[in-house]
Design a protein around this motif. Structure first.
Motif, mmCIF file in Angstrom:
data_model
loop_
_atom_site.group_PDB
_atom_site.id
_atom_site.type_symbol
_atom_site.label_atom_id
_atom_site.label_comp_id
_atom_site.label_asym_id
_atom_site.label_seq_id
_atom_site.Cartn_x
_atom_site.Cartn_y
_atom_site.Cartn_z
ATOM 1 N N UNK A 265 0.848 -1.186 -0.067
ATOM 2 C CA UNK A 265 -0.138 -0.082 0.033
ATOM 3 C C UNK A 265 0.862 1.111 -0.139
ATOM 4 N N UNK A 266 2.132 1.074 -0.125
ATOM 5 C CA UNK A 266 3.021 2.421 -0.400
ATOM 6 C C UNK A 266 4.363 1.988 -0.514
ATOM 7 N N UNK A 267 5.181 3.143 -1.129
ATOM 8 C CA UNK A 267 6.664 2.797 -1.324
ATOM 9 C C UNK A 267 7.148 2.915 -0.173
ATOM 10 N N UNK A 268 6.928 2.956 1.213
ATOM 11 C CA UNK A 268 7.519 3.166 2.446
ATOM 12 C C UNK A 268 7.497 1.685 3.043
ATOM 13 N N UNK B 249 -14.563 0.037 4.043
ATOM 14 C CA UNK B 249 -13.698 1.162 3.605
ATOM 15 C C UNK B 249 -13.249 1.472 4.780
ATOM 16 N N UNK B 250 -11.706 1.484 4.927
ATOM 17 C CA UNK B 250 -10.770 2.045 6.108
ATOM 18 C C UNK B 250 -10.142 3.339 5.811
ATOM 19 N N UNK B 251 -9.979 4.143 6.562
ATOM 20 C CA UNK B 251 -9.248 5.227 6.591
ATOM 21 C C UNK B 251 -7.875 4.904 7.186
ATOM 22 N N UNK C 80 -10.993 -11.493 1.160
ATOM 23 C CA UNK C 80 -10.878 -11.899 -0.025
ATOM 24 C C UNK C 80 -10.168 -11.067 -1.180
ATOM 25 N N UNK C 81 -10.077 -9.865 -0.855
ATOM 26 C CA UNK C 81 -9.378 -8.729 -1.642
ATOM 27 C C UNK C 81 -9.240 -7.573 -0.971
ATOM 28 N N UNK C 82 -8.141 -7.035 -1.183
ATOM 29 C CA UNK C 82 -7.422 -5.607 -0.598
ATOM 30 C C UNK C 82 -7.029 -4.591 -1.836
ATOM 31 N N UNK C 83 -7.751 -3.473 -1.794
ATOM 32 C CA UNK C 83 -7.365 -2.606 -2.926
ATOM 33 C C UNK C 83 -7.349 -1.249 -2.230
ATOM 34 N N UNK C 84 -5.988 -0.564 -2.777
ATOM 35 C CA UNK C 84 -5.813 0.691 -2.180
ATOM 36 C C UNK C 84 -6.780 1.488 -2.787
ATOM 37 N N UNK C 85 -7.394 2.679 -2.198
ATOM 38 C CA UNK C 85 -8.371 3.466 -2.823
ATOM 39 C C UNK C 85 -7.752 4.824 -2.471
ATOM 40 N N UNK C 86 -7.444 5.871 -3.530
ATOM 41 C CA UNK C 86 -6.828 7.185 -3.392
ATOM 42 C C UNK C 86 -5.824 6.968 -2.468
ATOM 43 N N UNK C 87 -5.314 8.137 -1.877
ATOM 44 C CA UNK C 87 -4.174 7.959 -1.070
ATOM 45 C C UNK C 87 -4.354 7.501 0.303
ATOM 46 N N UNK C 88 -5.535 7.568 1.037
ATOM 47 C CA UNK C 88 -5.492 7.111 2.511
ATOM 48 C C UNK C 88 -6.435 6.180 2.875
ATOM 49 N N UNK C 89 -6.838 5.462 1.832
ATOM 50 C CA UNK C 89 -7.937 4.486 2.212
ATOM 51 C C UNK C 89 -7.842 3.002 1.717
#
Length: 184
Positions: A102-105, A162-164, A141-150
């Motif tokens: 979910x991130x480059x970090x 949907x998680x913040x 069953x699935x995890x997708x990053x949505x926008x920058x923070x969710x």
């Protein structure tokens, strides 16, 4: 092309012609898609049920993450010949059902067989999640990053949550919205 044993999960490299396969009897195999040849096999314990490459870093040396049925999450350096770099452990060694970078970090979201969602930061010296939440009643069953923070997370119980992920001083996962689960 012949793999050492049965693949149960797949992920494509973001910029190179490589495919990673999680193997049912342990390990991750990388395949060169141009030559259709097996590049490397990294032996790991347990069935590797989920694999993903780091999503934002499109360099040739991005990371490959793998999750096992023994509740371990591994970070491998994803060159043509991947090598084990680090690993983390899910609470109570719950089996991994899904994994997403979910991130480059070095942030990774991991879903388990009991509906738990866990965040790992592979830069941290701790092998434990930096945050966890249990909102779903069945496997992720699935995890997708949505926008920058969710994150949007689907579960075997029929829920879509949907998680913040905005990190205050301490890491946490906040539920923003959820659909009702289906009934048996």
């Amino acid at each position: 092309m012949k793999l050492p044993n049965t693949p149960v999960s797949l992920a494509g490299h973001p910029c190179l012609p490589y495919l990673a396969a999680g193997l049912v009897f342990g390990g991750v195999a990388t395949v060169n898609c141009v030559t259709s040849s097996l590049s490397e096999v990294v032996a790991l314990p347990g069935s590797i049920r989920a694999v993903t490459y780091s999503s934002i870093d499109t360099s040739a040396s991005c990371s490959l993450y793998a999750g096992s049925d023994e509740g371990k999450v591994y970070e491998l350096r994803a060159e043509a010949k991947p090598s084990l770099f680090a690993h983390c452990i899910l609470p109570e060694n719950k089996p991994v059902s899904r994994i997403a970078s979910i991130g480059a970090d070095s942030l990774v979201a991991v879903g388990d067989d009991e509906g738990g969602l866990h965040l790992f930061d592979f830069r941290s010296p701790s092998k434990n999640p930096i945050a966890s939440v249990l909102e779903q009643a069945d496997y992720i069953s699935s995890i997708q990053k949505h926008q920058e923070s969710s994150l949007v997370v689907a579960s075997g119980d029929g829920t879509l949550c949907v998680y913040d992920l905005r990190m205050p001083p301490r890491a946490r996962i906040k539920l923003l919205a959820a659909t009702p689960s289906f009934e048996d």
